[in-house]
Design an enzyme around this catalytic site. Structure first.
Site, PDB file in Angstrom:
ATOM      1  N   TYR A  82      -2.585  -0.874  10.357  1.00 11.70           N
ATOM      2  CA  TYR A  82      -2.546  -1.117   8.911  1.00 11.70           C
ATOM      3  C   TYR A  82      -1.231  -0.637   8.323  1.00 11.70           C
ATOM      4  CZ  TYR A  82      -4.005  -0.910   3.987  1.00 11.70           C
ATOM      5  OH  TYR A  82      -4.099  -1.078   2.625  1.00 11.70           O
ATOM      6  N   SER A 118       0.854  -1.185   0.000  1.00 15.87           N
ATOM      7  CA  SER A 118       0.000   0.000   0.000  1.00 15.87           C
ATOM      8  C   SER A 118       0.887   1.231   0.000  1.00 15.87           C
ATOM      9  CB  SER A 118      -0.901   0.011   1.246  1.00 15.87           C
ATOM     10  OG  SER A 118      -1.549   1.260   1.389  1.00 15.87           O
TER      11      SER A 118
END
Length: 232
Positions: free
Chosen positions: A150, A137
């Site tokens: 995350y 990401s």
């Protein structure tokens, strides 16, 4: 026929990757905990596919996470491309994150990709060919407040992926590290909904799963090191 295995294959980026690789002529193994969605997707894309229902968040028996690999290869041949795409996102203040949910996210986003890669890597190195695709990401490059856990998982996966590429140089096995930014998926929309309005995440450009999947497939074919999409 190339054999591509994709985790998190039931929706979003994973579903787009399935469609893209099937269109390219690959045989595709779909792995997800949502059987009905995979069956519907398999009917929609056609081609040669097979499905394995696995809850990748449960690591109480780590061997179960990799148990699908042997039957998958028995049916469609050695895995040429492993796409570690399955992911979980938690958007909330760090002090409010539930420990069990945090552990499940750590499992899916970081531990499972490493376990699956470890399982397929010896055979790829022995053959002198193969590709590992790690869907990290942009949060792994530019951590965003509000996604503490995350950010950690995606940063860890990105670091593992980038280092593995160097380690495997000269073996014939390639590693593609994918850095998606905002892409229009159900998970992304849920993340936006959970975000405090004071954070201007909406200023970032938003991409589509289909275009990201096309770029990933192209990176696999061309031997590119990484995909960053959409460009900010």
């Amino acid at each position: 026929m190339k054999h591509v295995a994709i985790t998190g294959a039931s929706a979003g980026i994973g579903a787009a990757l399935v469609a893209e690789f099937v269109r390219s002529g690959a045989a595709v193994t779909l792995v997800s905990r949502r059987r009905a969605e995979m069956e519907a997707l398999s009917r929609e894309v056609g081609g040669r596919t097979q499905l394995f229902t696995v809850d990748l968040s449960d690591l109480r028996e780590p061997s179960r996470i990799t148990a699908w690999l042997a039957p998958a290869e028995a049916a469609l041949g050695p895995i040429d491309v492993l796409v570690n795409n399955a992911g979980v996102q938690i958007v909330e203040p760090a002090e409010e994150q539930d420990p069990a949910a945090l552990q499940a996210m750590l499992n899916v986003n970081l531990a499972v990709p490493l376990l699956l890669t470890r399982a397929v890597l010896p055979a790829m190195v022995a053959r002198g060919s193969g590709t590992i695709v790690d869907v990290a990401s942009l949060a792994g490059l530019a951590p965003t407040p509000g996604m503490w856990g995350y950010n950690a998982t995606k940063g860890g996966l990105a670091a593992a992926s980038e280092s593995l590429r160097g380690e495997l140089r000269g073996t014939g096995v390639h590693v593609v590290t994918v850095y998606p930014g905002p892409v229009d998926t159900a998970m992304a929309r849920a993340g936006y909904a959970a975000y405090p309005q004071t954070l201007s995440t909406r200023l970032l450009p938003q991409g589509t799963p289909a275009e990201l999947a096309r770029l990933v497939r192209s990176a696999v074919d061309l031997g590119s090191a990484r995909v960053i999409y959409p460009r900010s």
